[in-house]
Write an enzyme that holds these catalytic residues in place. Structure first.
Site, PDB file in Angstrom:
ATOM      1  N   CYS A  94       0.835  -1.204   0.000  1.00 56.28           N
ATOM      2  CA  CYS A  94       0.000   0.000   0.000  1.00 56.28           C
ATOM      3  C   CYS A  94       0.867   1.250   0.000  1.00 56.28           C
ATOM      4  O   CYS A  94       0.590   2.215  -0.723  1.00 56.28           O
ATOM      5  CB  CYS A  94      -0.929  -0.027   1.205  1.00 56.28           C
ATOM      6  SG  CYS A  94      -2.068   1.357   1.269  1.00 56.28           S
ATOM      7  N   CYS A 191      -4.407  -2.470   5.646  1.00 50.26           N
ATOM      8  CA  CYS A 191      -4.268  -1.092   5.200  1.00 50.26           C
ATOM      9  C   CYS A 191      -5.480  -0.636   4.395  1.00 50.26           C
ATOM     10  O   CYS A 191      -5.835  -1.257   3.389  1.00 50.26           O
ATOM     11  CB  CYS A 191      -3.009  -0.983   4.346  1.00 50.26           C
ATOM     12  SG  CYS A 191      -2.637   0.660   3.759  1.00 50.26           S
TER      13      CYS A 191
END
Length: 356
Positions: A94, A191
């Site tokens: 991410c 995330c």
């Protein structure tokens, strides 16, 4: 341009940069397209918290939806790794693909000179103009592990104002600034997806099949709910009690075979099969080019682990073998190996195999 998550770290990041004389704007990213009325989804509350902070600071707040990029670049990888029986770290992907690529490029298109995030890490500009990644000074919060895939380009455009601070001081600054989120708990879970019942969430995308739980000698002692849900060293969720002479001993995952959908378990937290001395890693990335193919370093094979002394052999730019001074418990393929020279983050890779 500050990545405003709605949390206290990004709020104080923006406040500090204003104090330092920067002209600051905020940007809130939505990266997951699930309905906001789902119990686990906090995107609406996060956005409201980000809006309150920006109103308090009197700065603009931009909003962008990166859900397609997140799905294509992060979540597909996440699912593929679990399907292969590995344990991925989506937060690292991410950062690489969303926060320091999609967000960075979008901020530059809006006219920003730099981006800033609330990560607890530091950037050092060397005398020859290069940028090094260092651990944050707060050892309990250091997040360089999650940033090890950044390179010269990303670091040259980035600021980490919290790298020199303790988390307790950050919260105190938030109180003084009048931020409503000053006591908001730190985000955990996947995330941008958040805290969820992991099995229920993963089962929506990867149907699981029950399979046997066996000891290392092949004795069948139970049934698991799907090999992908378990990782090396795990105790919880096995659903097996005492077996034979080990009635009072807990069982731990030592290995799994996705092809046969079998979990292999051992009794006791200190069983030798849980410990490995050497690992191989691929998909390696280096913050700055390496100057040697053989060197001593410190390593982490999971976040918050203490530094572990090791010797590194570099086979090529993307493959290494690491031999540890002390055998490491629960080395999990798919997790990230991150290498350090003191406070300096050298880079790292994805663990492929481990052996005694």
């Amino acid at each position: 341009m500050v990545g405003m998550s709605g949390g206290v770290d990004s709020a104080v990041t923006a406040a500090l940069l204003i104090e330092q004389g920067y002209r600051v704007e905020g940007l809130f990213m939505k990266n997951w397209e699930e309905s906001d009325d789902v119990a686990y989804c906090s995107a609406q509350q996060d956005m409201e918290d980000a809006e309150q902070v920006c109103q308090e600071l009197d700065i603009p707040l931009h909003k962008i939806n990166f859900s397609r990029q997140y799905w294509d670049r992060v979540f597909k990888y996440f699912l593929a790794e679990y399907s292969a029986g590995r344990t991925p770290n989506p937060d690292i992907m991410c950062n690489k693909e969303i926060k320091f690529d999609a967000f960075l490029n979008y901020a530059l298109r809006l006219g920003a000179d730099k981006i800033a995030t609330g990560h607890y890490a530091r950037i050092l500009k060397t005398s020859d103009g290069r940028h090094q990644l260092l651990k944050g000074l707060d050892t309990d919060k250091d997040q360089s592990y999650f940033l090890h895939r950044l390179g010269e380009h990303e670091l040259s455009y980035s600021l980490f104002p919290l790298g020199e601070m303790k988390k307790t001081d950050v919260r105190q600054r938030a109180v003084k600034a009048g931020f409503d989120n000053h006591a908001k708990k730190d985000s955990t879970g996947i995330c941008f997806i958040g805290e969820r019942r992991f099995r229920d969430f993963l089962a929506q995308y990867l149907p699981a099949q029950k399979g046997p739980i066996k000891t290392l000698d092949g004795t069948l002692i139970g049934e698991h709910m799907g090999a992908m849900y378990y990782t090396q060293g795990q105790r919880q969720g096995l659903g097996i009690g005492g077996v034979r002479a080990n009635d009072d001993t807990a069982w731990y995952v030592a290995d799994k075979d996705v092809t046969s959908n079998t979990l292999y378990v051992v009794p006791g937290n200190e069983h030798p099969a849980l410990f490995k001395q050497r690992l191989t890693a691929s998909q390696c990335h280096w913050v700055q080019p390496l100057t040697s193919t053989e060197f001593s370093a410190q390593a982490k094979i999971r976040y918050r682990q203490n530094d572990q002394a090791c010797h590194v052999t570099v086979h090529d730019d993307t493959h290494v073998t690491v031999h540890f001074a002390d055998a490491q418990r629960a080395v999990s393929p798919g997790q990230s190996l991150v290498l350090y020279d003191g406070d300096y983050c050298l880079g790292g890779g994805v663990i492929d195999t481990a052996e005694h």
